[in-house]
Write an enzyme that holds these catalytic residues in place. Structure first.
Site, PDB file in Angstrom:
ATOM      1  N   LYS A 125      50.213 -29.321  41.999  1.00  0.00           N
ATOM      2  CA  LYS A 125      51.316 -29.277  42.969  1.00  0.00           C
ATOM      3  C   LYS A 125      52.308 -28.184  42.581  1.00  0.00           C
ATOM      4  CE  LYS A 125      50.668 -34.083  44.221  1.00  0.00           C
ATOM      5  NZ  LYS A 125      51.004 -35.494  43.993  1.00  0.00           N
ATOM      6  N   GLN A 131      55.301 -38.978  40.903  1.00  0.00           N
ATOM      7  CA  GLN A 131      53.849 -39.134  40.826  1.00  0.00           C
ATOM      8  C   GLN A 131      53.498 -40.594  40.492  1.00  0.00           C
ATOM      9  OE1 GLN A 131      51.561 -36.600  41.502  1.00  0.00           O
ATOM     10  NE2 GLN A 131      50.089 -38.276  41.418  1.00  0.00           N
ATOM     11  N   ASP A 142      56.851 -37.023  50.297  1.00  0.00           N
ATOM     12  CA  ASP A 142      55.573 -37.740  50.212  1.00  0.00           C
ATOM     13  C   ASP A 142      55.422 -38.724  51.383  1.00  0.00           C
ATOM     14  OD1 ASP A 142      53.660 -37.116  48.349  1.00  0.00           O
ATOM     15  OD2 ASP A 142      54.539 -38.312  46.726  1.00  0.00           O
TER      16      ASP A 142
END
Ligand code: NAD
Length: 287
Positions: free
Chosen positions: A53, A97, A120
């Protein structure tokens, strides 16, 4: 029949090129898009995802802020950092994460991210907005799948879509997006009685299970579009999906491979959400 293969790498490269242009234009307006990525602990798969990422951000001209914490960090420390990132106008996207170590309440952490920086798309408010078909940050993996349908000209109105998997990050939002697009959606999961009955009548079949090569060609309707979200590591170290590509491609009309299918699209949509958020911030600041 051999299915046409949807090239996720090629589509991703094209979309990332457009995102990089938008990031450059925003930077010229004085607002460089910035994504903060929080990683707790040393889960090797998570470390790879975070590295990918961060590297994708750099290539697209998006600033990244990587924040690593040891596995035994107190949740209060991470929550305090989240509050700072929420308040920092130079940060446009915040990603934690998953999975988090057991001392964390994951839902509480996701709720602590500002809805306006939730790139997200996991915050309950964004999930609610998606379920009501209102504008929201869309979860990256199912959003990437929708981009694939769009790029391939797959008509979703009225089709039978079957999603295998009901997770919060893939299966459920995928089902909502397909419903919003006009498909008739069935969600299958580990308790589904006759899975093959459902899969064999699917014009669109999305597999998000986490079991290597679980969906075989005999489960696929001839001509169907088969989307393989699974990423599984085999004992020899190679990656494979949830679909048995070799048998499914002889029956399907369109199919995604693993690797090189949905995977690259997930990060692409994360970059897109970050640029969208930065664009909103720039407009709000009159830039
Ligand atoms: P999960 O473990 O949270 O959910 C798996 C789902 O599969 C569950 O809802 C379960 O009910 C269902 N399932 C399990 N066994 C089944 C069976 N025998 N029959 C029918 N359904 C069954 O997993 P997840 O987070 O949704 O991820 C699914 C897969 O997608 C994994 O391989 C994961 O690595 C991959 N993934 C890929 C990306 C990407 O970027 N391509 C992103 C997220 C997840």
């Amino acid at each position: 029949m051999t299915a046409r293969i949807i090239d996720g790498n090629a589509l991703s490269a094209r979309v990332r090129g457009e995102i990089a242009e938008r990031a450059t234009a925003l930077t010229a307006r004085g607002v460089q898009p910035c994504l903060a990525v929080i990683l707790v602990g040393e889960n090797p798969a998570s470390a790879v995802y975070v590295r990918n990422k961060v590297s994708a951000c750099e290539k697209a001209g998006i600033r990244s802020l990587r924040l690593d914490y040891p596995a035994d960090v107190s949740p209060e420390v991470v929550m305090a950092r989240l509050a700072e990132l929420n308040a920092d106008p130079s940060v446009h996207g915040i990603l934690v994460q998953l999975p988090l170590p057991k001392q964390f309440d994951e839902a509480a952490v996701l709720e602590a991210i500002s809805v306006t920086k939730d790139v997200d798309g996991f915050h309950a408010e964004n999930v609610g907005r998606l379920s009501q078909n209102q504008e929201a940050f869309l979860p990256c993996t199912p959003h990437g799948v929708m981009k694939m349908f769009e790029a391939e000209g797959v008509d979703l109105a009225g089709v039978e879509a079957v999603v295998i998997g009901r997770s919060n990050i893939v299966g459920k939002p995928m089902a909502m997006l397909l419903t919003n697009a006009g498909a008739t959606v069935t969600v299958c999961h580990s308790k589904t009685r006759d899975l093959n009955f459902h899969t064999r009548r699917a014009d669109i079949l999305v597999a998000a299970i986490g079991k290597p090569r679980f969906v075989t060609g005999d489960m696929v309707k001839p001509g169907a579009t088969v989307i393989d979200v699974g990423i599984n590591r085999l004992p020899d170290g190679k990656l494979c999906g949830d679909v048995d590509f070799e048998s499914a491609k002889t029956v399907a009309g369109l199919i995604t491979p693993v690797p090189g299918g949905v995977g690259p699209m997930t990060i692409t949509m994360l970059l897109e959400n970050t640029v969208i958020s930065a664009d909103r911030a720039a407009r709000a600041a009159g830039k």
